[in-house]
Write a protein that holds these residues in place. Structure first.
Motif, PDB file in Angstrom:
ATOM      1  N   LEU A 119       6.891   1.306  -1.843  1.00 14.07           N
ATOM      2  CA  LEU A 119       6.113   1.506  -0.948  1.00 14.07           C
ATOM      3  C   LEU A 119       4.899   2.668  -1.120  1.00 14.07           C
ATOM      4  O   LEU A 119       5.097   3.263  -2.191  1.00 14.07           O
ATOM      5  CB  LEU A 119       7.016   2.203   0.301  1.00 14.07           C
ATOM      6  CG  LEU A 119       8.033   1.223   0.825  1.00 14.07           C
ATOM      7  CD1 LEU A 119       8.899   1.974   1.951  1.00 14.07           C
ATOM      8  CD2 LEU A 119       7.473   0.044   1.451  1.00 14.07           C
ATOM      9  N   MET A 157      12.534  -3.948   1.488  1.00 11.18           N
ATOM     10  CA  MET A 157      11.933  -2.580   2.185  1.00 11.18           C
ATOM     11  C   MET A 157      10.641  -3.290   2.996  1.00 11.18           C
ATOM     12  O   MET A 157       9.709  -2.773   2.919  1.00 11.18           O
ATOM     13  CB  MET A 157      11.769  -1.398   1.536  1.00 11.18           C
ATOM     14  CG  MET A 157      11.291  -0.386   2.582  1.00 11.18           C
ATOM     15  SD  MET A 157      12.813   0.020   3.236  1.00 11.18           S
ATOM     16  CE  MET A 157      13.027   1.957   3.076  1.00 11.18           C
ATOM     17  N   TYR A 193      13.120   5.563  -4.055  1.00 15.51           N
ATOM     18  CA  TYR A 193      12.832   4.256  -4.504  1.00 15.51           C
ATOM     19  C   TYR A 193      13.636   4.140  -5.953  1.00 15.51           C
ATOM     20  O   TYR A 193      13.556   5.016  -6.606  1.00 15.51           O
ATOM     21  CB  TYR A 193      11.384   4.072  -4.992  1.00 15.51           C
ATOM     22  CG  TYR A 193      11.217   2.682  -5.727  1.00 15.51           C
ATOM     23  CD1 TYR A 193      11.244   1.505  -5.087  1.00 15.51           C
ATOM     24  CD2 TYR A 193      10.647   2.676  -6.718  1.00 15.51           C
ATOM     25  CE1 TYR A 193      11.062   0.435  -5.845  1.00 15.51           C
ATOM     26  CE2 TYR A 193      10.413   1.592  -7.701  1.00 15.51           C
ATOM     27  CZ  TYR A 193      10.534   0.365  -6.963  1.00 15.51           C
ATOM     28  OH  TYR A 193      10.424  -0.754  -7.858  1.00 15.51           O
ATOM     29  N   LEU A 197       9.617   8.100   5.847  1.00  6.66           N
ATOM     30  CA  LEU A 197      11.097   7.663   5.910  1.00  6.66           C
ATOM     31  C   LEU A 197      12.070   8.629   4.860  1.00  6.66           C
ATOM     32  O   LEU A 197      13.250   8.349   4.903  1.00  6.66           O
ATOM     33  CB  LEU A 197      11.318   6.281   5.345  1.00  6.66           C
ATOM     34  CG  LEU A 197      10.375   5.321   6.209  1.00  6.66           C
ATOM     35  CD1 LEU A 197      10.658   3.738   5.448  1.00  6.66           C
ATOM     36  CD2 LEU A 197      10.717   4.915   7.411  1.00  6.66           C
ATOM     37  N   TYR A 246      16.231   2.825  -1.658  1.00  7.24           N
ATOM     38  CA  TYR A 246      15.688   1.211  -1.235  1.00  7.24           C
ATOM     39  C   TYR A 246      15.204   0.721  -2.738  1.00  7.24           C
ATOM     40  O   TYR A 246      14.931   1.383  -3.731  1.00  7.24           O
ATOM     41  CB  TYR A 246      14.699   1.039  -0.363  1.00  7.24           C
ATOM     42  CG  TYR A 246      13.232   1.554  -0.883  1.00  7.24           C
ATOM     43  CD1 TYR A 246      12.101   0.605  -1.224  1.00  7.24           C
ATOM     44  CD2 TYR A 246      12.765   2.899  -0.861  1.00  7.24           C
ATOM     45  CE1 TYR A 246      11.043   1.154  -1.661  1.00  7.24           C
ATOM     46  CE2 TYR A 246      11.477   3.290  -1.305  1.00  7.24           C
ATOM     47  CZ  TYR A 246      10.599   2.384  -1.755  1.00  7.24           C
ATOM     48  OH  TYR A 246       9.103   2.667  -2.052  1.00  7.24           O
ATOM     49  N   ASN A 256      12.766  -2.702  -3.791  1.00  8.03           N
ATOM     50  CA  ASN A 256      11.647  -3.667  -3.345  1.00  8.03           C
ATOM     51  C   ASN A 256      11.013  -4.278  -4.401  1.00  8.03           C
ATOM     52  O   ASN A 256      10.972  -3.615  -5.518  1.00  8.03           O
ATOM     53  CB  ASN A 256      10.861  -3.028  -2.448  1.00  8.03           C
ATOM     54  CG  ASN A 256      10.344  -4.085  -1.266  1.00  8.03           C
ATOM     55  OD1 ASN A 256      11.028  -4.800  -0.817  1.00  8.03           O
ATOM     56  ND2 ASN A 256       9.156  -3.748  -1.346  1.00  8.03           N
ATOM     57  N   ALA A 306      15.502   1.843   8.036  1.00  5.13           N
ATOM     58  CA  ALA A 306      15.596   2.735   7.490  1.00  5.13           C
ATOM     59  C   ALA A 306      15.451   4.060   8.454  1.00  5.13           C
ATOM     60  O   ALA A 306      15.867   5.007   8.546  1.00  5.13           O
ATOM     61  CB  ALA A 306      14.651   3.174   6.311  1.00  5.13           C
ATOM     62  N   LYS A 307      14.372   3.676   9.434  1.00  5.55           N
ATOM     63  CA  LYS A 307      14.023   4.737  10.518  1.00  5.55           C
ATOM     64  C   LYS A 307      15.175   4.932  11.453  1.00  5.55           C
ATOM     65  O   LYS A 307      15.481   5.912  11.812  1.00  5.55           O
ATOM     66  CB  LYS A 307      12.870   4.253  11.449  1.00  5.55           C
ATOM     67  CG  LYS A 307      11.648   4.025  10.766  1.00  5.55           C
ATOM     68  CD  LYS A 307      10.343   3.632  11.767  1.00  5.55           C
ATOM     69  CE  LYS A 307       9.125   3.415  11.052  1.00  5.55           C
ATOM     70  NZ  LYS A 307       8.064   2.794  11.688  1.00  5.55           N
ATOM     71  N   ARG A 316       9.390  -5.359   6.813  1.00  2.00           N
ATOM     72  CA  ARG A 316       9.340  -4.905   8.232  1.00  2.00           C
ATOM     73  C   ARG A 316      10.669  -4.327   8.828  1.00  2.00           C
ATOM     74  O   ARG A 316      10.885  -3.323   9.042  1.00  2.00           O
ATOM     75  CB  ARG A 316       8.859  -5.990   9.278  1.00  2.00           C
ATOM     76  CG  ARG A 316       7.342  -6.349   9.077  1.00  2.00           C
ATOM     77  CD  ARG A 316       6.984  -7.180  10.151  1.00  2.00           C
ATOM     78  NE  ARG A 316       5.620  -7.750  10.160  1.00  2.00           N
ATOM     79  CZ  ARG A 316       5.150  -8.935   9.518  1.00  2.00           C
ATOM     80  NH1 ARG A 316       6.079  -9.427   8.894  1.00  2.00           N
ATOM     81  NH2 ARG A 316       3.874  -9.024   9.623  1.00  2.00           N
ATOM     82  N   SER A 373      12.508  -1.448   6.688  1.00  5.69           N
ATOM     83  CA  SER A 373      11.779  -0.115   7.096  1.00  5.69           C
ATOM     84  C   SER A 373      12.232   0.435   8.354  1.00  5.69           C
ATOM     85  O   SER A 373      12.511   1.479   8.701  1.00  5.69           O
ATOM     86  CB  SER A 373      10.117  -0.370   7.016  1.00  5.69           C
ATOM     87  OG  SER A 373       9.895  -0.514   5.728  1.00  5.69           O
ATOM     88  N   VAL A 416       4.487   6.486   3.269  1.00  2.74           N
ATOM     89  CA  VAL A 416       5.417   5.655   3.971  1.00  2.74           C
ATOM     90  C   VAL A 416       6.797   6.323   3.377  1.00  2.74           C
ATOM     91  O   VAL A 416       7.740   6.263   4.200  1.00  2.74           O
ATOM     92  CB  VAL A 416       5.036   4.069   3.578  1.00  2.74           C
ATOM     93  CG1 VAL A 416       6.299   3.340   4.261  1.00  2.74           C
ATOM     94  CG2 VAL A 416       3.825   3.535   4.175  1.00  2.74           C
ATOM     95  N   GLU A 417       6.911   6.306   2.141  1.00  2.00           N
ATOM     96  CA  GLU A 417       8.269   6.891   1.484  1.00  2.00           C
ATOM     97  C   GLU A 417       8.552   8.228   1.987  1.00  2.00           C
ATOM     98  O   GLU A 417       9.579   8.410   2.417  1.00  2.00           O
ATOM     99  CB  GLU A 417       8.011   7.035   0.024  1.00  2.00           C
ATOM    100  CG  GLU A 417       8.486   5.855  -0.935  1.00  2.00           C
ATOM    101  CD  GLU A 417       8.530   5.973  -2.161  1.00  2.00           C
ATOM    102  OE1 GLU A 417       8.619   7.307  -2.703  1.00  2.00           O
ATOM    103  OE2 GLU A 417       8.806   5.188  -3.084  1.00  2.00           O
TER     104      GLU A 417
END
Length: 328
Positions: free
Chosen positions: A184, A158, A196, A192, A178, A180, A166-167, A160, A163, A188-189
Motif C-alpha cells: 500500500l 489488502m 506490511y 491503518l 498484511y 498483498n 483493517a479499519k 477494498r 482494507s 494508506v499504511e
C-alpha cells in the motif's frame, strides 16, 4: 448496436425491484425458481441471448463459451468475483465481461469481524447451550475466549475488503498486519497503522488471527496449503469470507481435529456446498452459508450496477465495470 431491445437472460432469482427494472428496459427471461441453471440450460441461453446475467453459482468454462451464439456480446455478472467465468476465452470470442465491484465491501468486512468474534469469543458454543436448555448458570471458567484488543491480525489480500476489515479491527484495538501483491501507499499504511510483510510465511507464523481476503486465481489456489497452515501458531485462528479455494480444506480439517489450530471461521468452502465433514462437528469452528454479502442493501446495489453495465453496453459504450484479463 441494434435498435431493438436487448435479449437478456438472468440465471437466478434477483430482488423484485431489480427484476422489475430489467423487465422495463430489456427483453428479459427471468428464472422461475431460485435454483442454479443446469449446464445445458446455460449453454442454450448463451445461444440466443445478447446478454447473460450469471451469478457465482454458474460455472462458465471455455467449452460453454465456445457454444455461445454470435449475438452474445456481454456477460454481466451479478457479483464481484469472476473466477467462475473463463474471462480470457470470452475476450477471445469478442464477449465482454462485467461485474459489480465495491458494492459488498462493508457487508463482507462486517461478516469477517463477526467470524473473528464468533470464534474467539465462542459465541456459537454459547448459543448452542442456551438453545439446548442445558445452561446451568454463570461460572468463572465457563466459555472462556480471547480478548480481541492487542491481538495481531494478519490480512491476506489488502484490497477494498481487506482494507475495510483493517479499519474495523483497528477500532477493536487489534494490531494490523498484511500481505498483498503490492504494498500500500505509505499514507494508506499510516492511516491503518498497518505493517506490511513481503513474506507470507513469516507473517502467518506470527499472527494470532489470519483473515483471507484475496480472490481465487490460479496463483492463490491453496495459498494456505498444509505447509503454510502448519506455520501458524497452535493458538491462532483463521477466518475466510473470500473464496474457499484459497485454503486447503482437508489440511485445515486435520489440523483443527488434532488441536494444531485454535479455531476457524468460514463463510466459503473449497467445494461449494460440499463442506468437509471434518469441519461440521467441531466446537471451535464457525460455519456460515456464504452470507458475507447477504444484505438487502447490497443485493439491490449489485442489481443497479448490473443494469448500468447493460444499459451502457446497449448505448454502444463499454460497461463501466468491464473486467479485463490484466485485472485478474
Amino acid at each position: 448496436m441494434p435498435s431493438k431491445r436487448l435479449s437478456v437472460v438472468v440465471t437466478r432469482r434477483l430482488p423484485t425491484q431489480v427484476e422489475t427494472r430489467l423487465s422495463e428496459l430489456f427483453n428479459v427471461t427471468l428464472r422461475e425458481d431460485d435454483t442454479p441453471m443446469s449446464k445445458h440450460d446455460l449453454v442454450e441461453a448463451m445461444k440466443t441471448a445478447d446478454v447473460l446475467v450469471p451469478t457465482l453459482t454458474d460455472h462458465i468454462d471455455a467449452g460453454m463459451i465456445g457454444q455461445a451464439g454470435p449475438q452474445l456480446k456481454l456477460i454481466a455478472n451479478y457479483g464481484a468475483g469472476v473466477d467462475h467465468i473463463d474471462v480470457d476465452t470470452a475476450r477471445n470470442r469478442g464477449i465482454m465481461v462485467s461485474n459489480t465491484p465495491g458494492v459488498v465491501t462493508d457487508d463482507t468486512a462486517d461478516m469477517v469481524m463477526a467470524l473473528i468474534m464468533g470464534v474467539t469469543r465462542r459465541i456459537p458454543e454459547g448459543m448452542a447451550v442456551m438453545q439446548s436448555g442445558d445452561w446451568a448458570g454463570w461460572a468463572p471458567t465457563a466459555f472462556l475466549g480471547g480478548r480481541l484488543s492487542g491481538r495481531r491480525l494478519g490480512i491476506l489480500g489488502m484490497g477494498r475488503i481487506g482494507s475495510a476489515v483493517a479499519k474495523r479491527a483497528q477500532a477493536f484495538g487489534m494490531q494490523i498486519h498484511y500481505h498483498n501483491r503490492k504494498r500500500l501507499r505509505p499514507e494508506v499504511e499510516e492511516s491503518l497503522d498497518a505493517t506490511y510483510w513481503d513474506s507470507l510465511d513469516q507473517m502467518v507464523a506470527r499472527m494470532d488471527i489470519v483473515s483471507i481476503n484475496c480472490p481465487h486465481t490460479p496463483s492463490t489456489f491453496h495459498l494456505m496449503n498444509a505447509r503454510r497452515l502448519k506455520l501458524m501458531k497452535p493458538d491462532a485462528v483463521i477466518v475466510n469470507a473470500s473464496r474457499g479455494e484459497v485454503i486447503d480444506e482437508n489440511a485445515l480439517g486435520r489440523m483443527l481435529e488434532a488441536g494444531e489450530l485454535a479455531g476457524a471461521g468460514l463463510d466459503v468452502y473449497e467445494h461449494g456446498t460440499d463442506v468437509n465433514p471434518a469441519l461440521r462437528n467441531l466446537p471451535n469452528v464457525v460455519l456460515l452459508p456464504h452470507m458475507g454479502s447477504a444484505t438487502r442493501e447490497g443485493r439491490l446495489e449489485m442489481g443497479e450496477k448490473v443494469i448500468i453495465n447493460i444499459k451502457t453496453f446497449a448505448d454502444g459504450h463499454r460497461p463501466p465495470d468491464q473486467v479485463l484479463v490484466s485485472m485478474l
